[in-house]
Design an enzyme around this catalytic site. Structure first.
Site, PDB file in Angstrom:
ATOM      1  N   ASN A   9       0.873  -1.172   0.000  1.00 23.11           N
ATOM      2  CA  ASN A   9       0.000   0.000   0.000  1.00 23.11           C
ATOM      3  C   ASN A   9       0.913   1.226   0.000  1.00 23.11           C
ATOM      4  OD1 ASN A   9      -1.802   2.040   0.538  1.00 23.11           O
ATOM      5  ND2 ASN A   9      -2.333   1.336   2.608  1.00 23.11           N
ATOM      6  N   LYS A  11       0.167   4.275  -0.296  1.00 17.73           N
ATOM      7  CA  LYS A  11      -0.461   5.468   0.307  1.00 17.73           C
ATOM      8  C   LYS A  11      -0.217   6.697  -0.570  1.00 17.73           C
ATOM      9  CE  LYS A  11      -0.171   3.199   4.743  1.00 17.73           C
ATOM     10  NZ  LYS A  11      -0.086   3.279   6.190  1.00 17.73           N
ATOM     11  N   HIS A  97      -9.489   1.018   4.890  1.00 18.29           N
ATOM     12  CA  HIS A  97      -8.218   1.197   5.603  1.00 18.29           C
ATOM     13  C   HIS A  97      -8.447   2.125   6.801  1.00 18.29           C
ATOM     14  CE1 HIS A  97      -4.134   2.377   6.545  1.00 18.29           C
ATOM     15  NE2 HIS A  97      -3.752   1.287   5.915  1.00 18.29           N
ATOM     16  N   GLU A  99      -6.851   4.509   7.899  1.00 20.66           N
ATOM     17  CA  GLU A  99      -6.639   5.935   7.609  1.00 20.66           C
ATOM     18  C   GLU A  99      -7.867   6.540   6.923  1.00 20.66           C
ATOM     19  OE1 GLU A  99      -2.876   5.412   5.648  1.00 20.66           O
ATOM     20  OE2 GLU A  99      -1.976   4.860   7.560  1.00 20.66           O
ATOM     21  N   GLU A 169      -5.250  -5.246  10.606  1.00 23.56           N
ATOM     22  CA  GLU A 169      -4.231  -4.225  10.862  1.00 23.56           C
ATOM     23  C   GLU A 169      -4.524  -3.518  12.181  1.00 23.56           C
ATOM     24  OE1 GLU A 169      -2.257  -2.926   6.905  1.00 23.56           O
ATOM     25  OE2 GLU A 169      -3.982  -1.653   7.258  1.00 23.56           O
ATOM     26  N   GLY A 175       2.614   2.062  10.829  1.00 21.75           N
ATOM     27  CA  GLY A 175       3.569   3.154  10.682  1.00 21.75           C
ATOM     28  C   GLY A 175       4.308   3.511  11.962  1.00 21.75           C
ATOM     29  N   SER A 215       3.575  -2.367  10.291  1.00 22.56           N
ATOM     30  CA  SER A 215       5.032  -2.429  10.457  1.00 22.56           C
ATOM     31  C   SER A 215       5.635  -3.772  10.041  1.00 22.56           C
ATOM     32  CB  SER A 215       5.422  -2.061  11.893  1.00 22.56           C
ATOM     33  OG  SER A 215       5.028  -0.728  12.181  1.00 22.56           O
TER      34      SER A 215
END
Ligand code: PGA
Length: 251
Positions: A9, A11, A97, A99, A169, A175, A215
């Site tokens: 991904n 991003k 996702h 985010e 996730e 991250g 991660s």
């Protein structure tokens, strides 16, 4: 047998030119190492997809989008339609996702609409679910993940479900450099499979692939992939350099 599935991904990174360079480095690696029996997907920004589809004609690497609209067309400023993705030979789309949920207020209802729309157009969704640190620490992680899955997959029948990948996730691992331990990740993924079995049936739950994300790096992929129920990874940061991503593919 579920084929391992590693997805990158990207991003909001990489210009079209940078994307071509990175995608070619990954695809060349796959072409040169045909023995690697892993489905490898990259999800660059929309602005790179058209060019990548043109430039990488006989590619081994699969192409996916990071999001899409739940409408086919119309007055929806800034949105990208599933039909536009299909026209570029895109096969996969990441949906839900964290985010998107956190920064763009996407809720389970919206995500469910997107999943239905993706399936209607034969796009394969990667549905992301996961708990916050607070939810994990208060013992509500499984409840959160279960509620997300039930709501996001509402009214999706089992024939269609087989094409859906789930990415577990944990939000606190994205991250941050913190990974869930491979045992914890496997434990949650087993639990997700048991929810899928309840929702559908054993055969469907055994067919659906479930990735871990958060991660994932060259140094921890092997341990994760050695676990019984982890079928792959959704990789963010480490998918932006071919040196790292190719090591992950070749776990
Ligand atoms: P990360 O991102 O690998 O950088 O933690 C994972 C993701 O958000 O899919």
């Amino acid at each position: 047998m579920r084929i391992p599935f590693i997805a990158g991904n990207w991003k909001m990174h990489k210009t079209p030119e940078e994307s071509i360079k990175l995608a070619k480095e990954i695809d060349n690696f796959l072409q040169e190492n045909q023995e690697i029996d892993v489905d490898v997907l990259i999800c660059p920004p929309y602005t790179s997809l058209y060019l990548l589809n043109k430039e990488l004609k006989d590619r081994k690497v699969l192409l996916g989008a990071q999001n899409m609209s739940y409408e086919d067309e119309g007055a929806y400023t800034g949105e990208i339609s599933p039909l536009m993705l299909k026209d570029m030979d895109i096969e996969y789309v990441i949906l839900g996702h964290s985010e998107r949920r956190q920064f763009f207020s996407e809720n389970d209802e919206i995500i469910n609409k997107k999943i239905k729309k993706a399936i209607e157009h034969n796009l394969k969704p990667i549905l992301c679910v996961g708990e916050t640190l607070e939810e994990r620490e208060s013992g509500k992680d499984k409840e959160k993940v279960k509620n997300q899955i039930i709501a996001d997959l509402e009214n999706i029948d089992k024939e269609k479900a087989a094409d859906i990948t789930i990415a577990y996730e944990p939000i606190w691992a994205i991250g941050t450099g913190k990974t869930a331990s491979s045992d914890d990740a496997n434990d949650m993924i087993k639990y997700i499979r048991s929810i899928l079995k309840e929702l559908y049936d054993e055969e469907t739950s055994e067919t659906m692939r479930i990735q871990y994300g958060g991660s994932v790096k060259p140094h921890n992929i092997k341990e994760l992939m050695n676990k019984s129920d982890i079928d792959g990874a959704l990789v963010g940061g480490a998918s932006l350099k071919s040196e790292d991503f190719n090591k992950i593919i070749d776990f």
